[in-house]
Write a protein that holds these residues in place. Structure first.
Motif, PDB file in Angstrom:
ATOM      1  N   GLN A  33       0.837  -1.146  -0.142  1.00  0.00           N
ATOM      2  CA  GLN A  33       0.001  -0.063   0.264  1.00  0.00           C
ATOM      3  C   GLN A  33       0.798   1.273   0.056  1.00  0.00           C
ATOM      4  O   GLN A  33       0.775   2.254  -0.649  1.00  0.00           O
ATOM      5  N   LEU A  34       1.964   1.382   0.888  1.00  0.00           N
ATOM      6  CA  LEU A  34       2.727   2.334   1.083  1.00  0.00           C
ATOM      7  C   LEU A  34       3.498   2.468  -0.523  1.00  0.00           C
ATOM      8  O   LEU A  34       3.697   3.607  -0.923  1.00  0.00           O
ATOM      9  N   GLN A  35       3.959   1.645  -0.965  1.00  0.00           N
ATOM     10  CA  GLN A  35       4.702   1.712  -2.221  1.00  0.00           C
ATOM     11  C   GLN A  35       3.413   2.288  -3.700  1.00  0.00           C
ATOM     12  O   GLN A  35       3.997   2.728  -4.467  1.00  0.00           O
ATOM     13  N   LYS A  36       2.385   1.795  -3.325  1.00  0.00           N
ATOM     14  CA  LYS A  36       1.280   1.984  -4.252  1.00  0.00           C
ATOM     15  C   LYS A  36       1.269   3.491  -4.151  1.00  0.00           C
ATOM     16  O   LYS A  36       1.091   4.306  -5.331  1.00  0.00           O
ATOM     17  N   TRP A  37       1.050   4.253  -3.034  1.00  0.00           N
ATOM     18  CA  TRP A  37       0.842   5.572  -2.800  1.00  0.00           C
ATOM     19  C   TRP A  37       2.171   6.493  -3.068  1.00  0.00           C
ATOM     20  O   TRP A  37       2.092   7.623  -3.724  1.00  0.00           O
ATOM     21  N   LEU A  38       3.164   5.786  -2.992  1.00  0.00           N
ATOM     22  CA  LEU A  38       4.503   6.431  -3.212  1.00  0.00           C
ATOM     23  C   LEU A  38       4.499   6.559  -4.969  1.00  0.00           C
ATOM     24  O   LEU A  38       4.988   7.674  -5.290  1.00  0.00           O
ATOM     25  N   ASN A  43       4.433   9.596  -9.930  1.00  0.00           N
ATOM     26  CA  ASN A  43       3.400   9.789 -11.158  1.00  0.00           C
ATOM     27  C   ASN A  43       2.457  11.140 -11.127  1.00  0.00           C
ATOM     28  O   ASN A  43       2.524  11.658 -12.414  1.00  0.00           O
ATOM     29  N   ALA A  44       2.260  11.698 -10.074  1.00  0.00           N
ATOM     30  CA  ALA A  44       1.504  12.773 -10.222  1.00  0.00           C
ATOM     31  C   ALA A  44       2.282  14.157 -10.120  1.00  0.00           C
ATOM     32  O   ALA A  44       1.741  15.074 -10.157  1.00  0.00           O
ATOM     33  N   GLY A  45       3.865  13.796 -10.117  1.00  0.00           N
ATOM     34  CA  GLY A  45       4.382  14.730 -10.155  1.00  0.00           C
ATOM     35  C   GLY A  45       5.086  15.632  -8.878  1.00  0.00           C
ATOM     36  O   GLY A  45       5.708  16.878  -8.977  1.00  0.00           O
ATOM     37  N   LEU A  46       4.605  15.157  -7.827  1.00  0.00           N
ATOM     38  CA  LEU A  46       4.972  15.838  -6.669  1.00  0.00           C
ATOM     39  C   LEU A  46       6.383  15.682  -6.299  1.00  0.00           C
ATOM     40  O   LEU A  46       7.316  14.549  -6.446  1.00  0.00           O
ATOM     41  N   PRO A  47       7.200  16.956  -5.870  1.00  0.00           N
ATOM     42  CA  PRO A  47       8.429  16.929  -5.709  1.00  0.00           C
ATOM     43  C   PRO A  47       9.045  16.026  -4.623  1.00  0.00           C
ATOM     44  O   PRO A  47       8.478  16.107  -3.706  1.00  0.00           O
ATOM     45  N   GLU A  48      10.235  15.399  -4.819  1.00  0.00           N
ATOM     46  CA  GLU A  48      10.575  14.482  -4.005  1.00  0.00           C
ATOM     47  C   GLU A  48       9.541  13.409  -3.132  1.00  0.00           C
ATOM     48  O   GLU A  48       9.455  13.773  -1.884  1.00  0.00           O
ATOM     49  N   ALA A  49       8.742  12.781  -3.870  1.00  0.00           N
ATOM     50  CA  ALA A  49       7.720  12.175  -3.212  1.00  0.00           C
ATOM     51  C   ALA A  49       8.165  11.166  -2.190  1.00  0.00           C
ATOM     52  O   ALA A  49       7.340  10.576  -1.393  1.00  0.00           O
ATOM     53  N   ARG A  96      16.311   3.275  20.023  1.00  0.00           N
ATOM     54  CA  ARG A  96      15.870   2.182  19.090  1.00  0.00           C
ATOM     55  C   ARG A  96      14.338   2.390  18.494  1.00  0.00           C
ATOM     56  O   ARG A  96      13.762   1.120  18.318  1.00  0.00           O
ATOM     57  N   TYR A  97      13.973   3.654  18.319  1.00  0.00           N
ATOM     58  CA  TYR A  97      12.415   3.755  18.022  1.00  0.00           C
ATOM     59  C   TYR A  97      12.235   5.025  17.418  1.00  0.00           C
ATOM     60  O   TYR A  97      13.102   5.963  17.496  1.00  0.00           O
ATOM     61  N   ALA A  98      11.555   5.083  16.239  1.00  0.00           N
ATOM     62  CA  ALA A  98      11.122   6.266  15.342  1.00  0.00           C
ATOM     63  C   ALA A  98       9.825   6.190  14.714  1.00  0.00           C
ATOM     64  O   ALA A  98       9.159   5.021  14.794  1.00  0.00           O
ATOM     65  N   SER A  99       9.418   7.294  14.287  1.00  0.00           N
ATOM     66  CA  SER A  99       8.150   7.256  13.444  1.00  0.00           C
ATOM     67  C   SER A  99       8.620   8.122  11.965  1.00  0.00           C
ATOM     68  O   SER A  99       9.309   9.012  12.092  1.00  0.00           O
ATOM     69  N   ALA A 100       7.812   7.953  10.957  1.00  0.00           N
ATOM     70  CA  ALA A 100       7.975   8.614   9.664  1.00  0.00           C
ATOM     71  C   ALA A 100       6.533   9.024   9.205  1.00  0.00           C
ATOM     72  O   ALA A 100       5.625   8.198   9.391  1.00  0.00           O
ATOM     73  N   THR A 101       6.364  10.233   8.628  1.00  0.00           N
ATOM     74  CA  THR A 101       5.491  10.813   8.173  1.00  0.00           C
ATOM     75  C   THR A 101       5.583  11.444   6.602  1.00  0.00           C
ATOM     76  O   THR A 101       6.668  12.008   6.485  1.00  0.00           O
ATOM     77  N   PHE A 102       4.983  10.700   5.717  1.00  0.00           N
ATOM     78  CA  PHE A 102       5.207  11.211   4.344  1.00  0.00           C
ATOM     79  C   PHE A 102       3.770  12.096   4.167  1.00  0.00           C
ATOM     80  O   PHE A 102       2.628  11.868   4.117  1.00  0.00           O
ATOM     81  N   PRO A 103       4.091  13.220   3.876  1.00  0.00           N
ATOM     82  CA  PRO A 103       3.011  14.592   3.714  1.00  0.00           C
ATOM     83  C   PRO A 103       2.870  14.724   2.392  1.00  0.00           C
ATOM     84  O   PRO A 103       3.210  15.594   1.646  1.00  0.00           O
ATOM     85  N   TRP A 104       1.988  14.101   1.605  1.00  0.00           N
ATOM     86  CA  TRP A 104       1.701  14.376   0.106  1.00  0.00           C
ATOM     87  C   TRP A 104       0.469  15.412   0.337  1.00  0.00           C
ATOM     88  O   TRP A 104      -0.743  14.827  -0.211  1.00  0.00           O
ATOM     89  N   PHE A 105       0.684  16.429   0.491  1.00  0.00           N
ATOM     90  CA  PHE A 105      -0.307  17.560   0.749  1.00  0.00           C
ATOM     91  C   PHE A 105      -1.195  17.697  -0.700  1.00  0.00           C
ATOM     92  O   PHE A 105      -2.349  17.968  -0.540  1.00  0.00           O
ATOM     93  N   ALA A 106      -0.511  17.725  -1.727  1.00  0.00           N
ATOM     94  CA  ALA A 106      -1.078  18.014  -3.198  1.00  0.00           C
ATOM     95  C   ALA A 106      -2.281  16.828  -3.293  1.00  0.00           C
ATOM     96  O   ALA A 106      -3.209  17.090  -4.321  1.00  0.00           O
ATOM     97  N   MET A 107      -2.127  15.651  -2.547  1.00  0.00           N
ATOM     98  CA  MET A 107      -2.966  14.646  -2.795  1.00  0.00           C
ATOM     99  C   MET A 107      -3.789  14.536  -1.747  1.00  0.00           C
ATOM    100  O   MET A 107      -4.618  13.491  -1.729  1.00  0.00           O
ATOM    101  N   GLN A 108      -3.698  15.452  -0.691  1.00  0.00           N
ATOM    102  CA  GLN A 108      -4.580  15.470   0.465  1.00  0.00           C
ATOM    103  C   GLN A 108      -4.181  13.930   1.145  1.00  0.00           C
ATOM    104  O   GLN A 108      -5.331  13.439   1.325  1.00  0.00           O
ATOM    105  N   ARG A 109      -3.066  13.506   1.176  1.00  0.00           N
ATOM    106  CA  ARG A 109      -2.826  12.117   1.754  1.00  0.00           C
ATOM    107  C   ARG A 109      -1.596  12.264   2.759  1.00  0.00           C
ATOM    108  O   ARG A 109      -0.719  13.254   2.544  1.00  0.00           O
ATOM    109  N   GLN A 110      -1.597  11.646   3.782  1.00  0.00           N
ATOM    110  CA  GLN A 110      -0.567  11.251   4.588  1.00  0.00           C
ATOM    111  C   GLN A 110      -0.349   9.762   4.885  1.00  0.00           C
ATOM    112  O   GLN A 110      -1.384   9.083   4.666  1.00  0.00           O
TER     113      GLN A 110
END
Length: 218
Positions: A33-38, A43-49, A96-110
């Motif tokens: 699912q993450l690869q799909k959204w990436l 493909n939508a042209g978002l910079p540094e997706a 030994r712990y972390a979190s990550a957020t992908f902020p794809w604002f142009a697609m209204q997704r995170q």
């Protein structure tokens, strides 16, 4: 003389109406699912997706965050590379712990990934290192990441010294202080903005019997 206008922050508002996310639409695994959204963001042209905000904390619980680039994704986790003497690496080694957020604002997704971390193996690090431009390789050798320096000239001098050191080298070796980290997810949430702030939040959560999918209220 150019006049400036203060932005009225409370009035800044976007209505999210471009999509939705249902359980039936999710891929079979979190990483698919993450690869799909990436892919869709790219493909939508978002910079540094593949850019995501990495959050860490020191042993006292003081948080810090910065943007890094995802360079690996599979069932084992999400990979990025950095200096092992950096502030982020010191915090990762401590907690030994972390979190990550992908902020794809142009697609209204995170997308949010949270879990334990491990260092990437030497072979995997070497394979990625070989794909980097030589300038990026030299920069990794030259920069004492996260340390205070006297000025820009200090960095420029350090880079010039490294350039002379490797000017006749066909290949630049991996620095001993550089490598990858893998976030091994315990939860991965996919967030799709919806109208009236009734967003879709679907989460993969690793339970005792494997991965479960749950919907979270917005």
């Amino acid at each position: 003389m150019t006049e400036t206008t203060n932005i009225a922050l409370p009035a800044m508002r976007v209505s999210y109406e471009s999509g939705s996310l249902t359980e039936a639409e999710l891929a079979g695994t979190w990483h698919e699912q993450l690869q799909k959204w990436l892919d869709e963001a790219t493909n939508a042209g978002l910079p540094e997706a593949n850019a995501f905000v990495l959050a860490t904390a020191d042993p006292d619980g003081h948080p810090s965050s910065r943007t890094v680039l995802a360079k690996g994704l599979d069932a084992r986790g999400l990979v990025f590379f950095t200096n092992y003497t950096s502030a982020k690496s010191h915090e990762l080694m401590a907690t030994r712990y972390a979190s990550a957020t992908f902020p794809w604002f142009a697609m209204q997704r995170q997308a949010h990934v949270r879990g334990t971390v491990e260092k990437v193996g030497a072979a995997e690090t070497a394979a990625y290192w070989a794909s980097r431009p030589k300038g990026s390789q030299l920069g990794a050798w030259a920069s004492p990441q996260s340390r205070v320096v006297a000025g820009r000239s200090t960095l420029d001098s350090a880079l010039a010294k490294i350039e002379r050191q490797f000017e006749n080298s066909e290949k630049v070796p991996v620095p001993p202080h550089w490598g990858g980290w893998r976030i091994q997810p315990e939860t991965v949430e996919f967030w799709q903005g919806r109208q009236d702030r009734m967003h879709d939040r679907l989460r993969f959560r690793l339970g005792r019997d494997g991965w479960e999918i749950e919907r979270v209220a917005p």
